[in-house]
Design an enzyme around this catalytic site. Structure first.
Site, mmCIF file in Angstrom:
data_model
loop_
_atom_site.group_PDB
_atom_site.id
_atom_site.type_symbol
_atom_site.label_atom_id
_atom_site.label_comp_id
_atom_site.label_asym_id
_atom_site.label_seq_id
_atom_site.Cartn_x
_atom_site.Cartn_y
_atom_site.Cartn_z
ATOM 1 N N SER A 60 3.769 11.801 -5.377
ATOM 2 C CA SER A 60 4.847 11.331 -4.240
ATOM 3 C C SER A 60 6.029 11.868 -5.067
ATOM 4 O O SER A 60 6.252 11.545 -6.223
ATOM 5 C CB SER A 60 4.651 10.221 -3.882
ATOM 6 N N TYR A 64 6.214 0.398 -4.585
ATOM 7 C CA TYR A 64 5.397 1.696 -4.351
ATOM 8 C C TYR A 64 5.830 2.807 -5.452
ATOM 9 O O TYR A 64 5.042 3.356 -6.121
ATOM 10 C CB TYR A 64 5.773 2.539 -3.262
#
Length: 269
Positions: free
Chosen positions: A133, A146
């Site tokens: 990501s 995250y």
């Protein structure tokens, strides 16, 4: 040729699975829900092997790792796609939520890649790809845990890539910006970072193409879209610049979020 995909029942995982199926791979699909695997199997050209595995469970992960030495010893491609994001300030997240990010996003893919490596090294061939990501390049508020998990995964891939390249084994990471999946819908509606919506929202099929590029080339990092990575990598190099510019960036992102929700037919409130 055999390929294993984790998180296969989700948006990106399903798109990657269909792309590999179109190339003629025999698929091993891994997800925590049997129903999602069955639904995906109905869209494929050949019947896949289906494995129900909860990657947040260390016991489940270890059982899957053991299979790399038995019936999955001839695996050619390992796609670590499963991931989780629960947006929110760190102080408001439960300890269970913190652990969930670390187990699924970081520990599980590391364990699976480590388990698959000896067989690929022995054959001097194979490819391992992880869906990371841009959150592994730039960290933002309400996504700290995250990003911590994805930063860790990016670091692992960098070192592991260097270790396995001389052995003929490819190790890559795919770095999507925002992707039109149920996970993004949840973020858009439940307090996820509005900065997801500054750039173009990609499709799951776009990320599947990036994954195939990673398999074919063995590049350490493949970005989708590349344009979004330039901004992320710049601010990742100068993180002190993020906070002063954040109000302006959030205004742009909120405008993009509302536009995205309108297109999807969701309420922006």
């Amino acid at each position: 040729m055999k390929a294993l995909v984790t998180g296969a029942g989700g948006g990106i995982g399903a798109a990657v699975s269909r792309a590999l199926d179109a190339r003629g791979y025999d698929l091993i699909l891994v997800d925590r829900e049997r129903a999602s695997l069955d639904a995906l199997a109905n869209t494929l050209n050949r019947e896949p092997k289906k494995i129900v595995c909860d990657l947040s469970s260390r016991d489940d992960v270890e059982v899957l790792c053991e299979r790399f030495h038995t019936d999955l010893a001839d695996l050619d491609i390992l796609i670590n796609n499963a991931g989780v994001v629960l947006p929110g300030a760190v102080a408001g997240l439960t300890p269970e939520a913190l652990d969930l990010h670390l187990e699924i996003n970081l520990r599980a893919p590391i364990r699976l890649m480590r388990a698959a490596a000896p067989q690929m090294i022995a054959r001097k061939s194979g490819a391992m790809v992880a869906t990371v990501s841009l959150g592994g390049v730039i960290a933002l508020k309400d996504s700290a845990i995250y990003s911590a998990s994805k930063f860790g995964l990016r670091g692992f891939l960098c070192g592991f890539h260097q270790e396995l390249a001389p052995c003929g084994v490819k190790v890559s990471g795919v770095y999507p910006a925002a992707v039109d999946t149920p996970m993004l819908h949840h973020e858009a509606l439940h307090g996820g970072s509005v900065l997801n919506f500054i750039d173009k929202v990609m499709s799951a099929e776009d990320i599947a193409k990036a994954t195939l590029e990673a398999i074919d080339t063995g590049k350490l990092e493949v970005y989708s879209p590349y344009s979004a990575s330039l901004t992320a990598r710049f601010f990742g190099s100068f993180p002190w610049m993020i906070r002063p510019l954040l109000p302006f960036m959030e205004k742009l992102g909120e405008r993009g979020r509302r536009k995205f929700l309108a297109v999807k037919g969701f309420s922006a409130e």
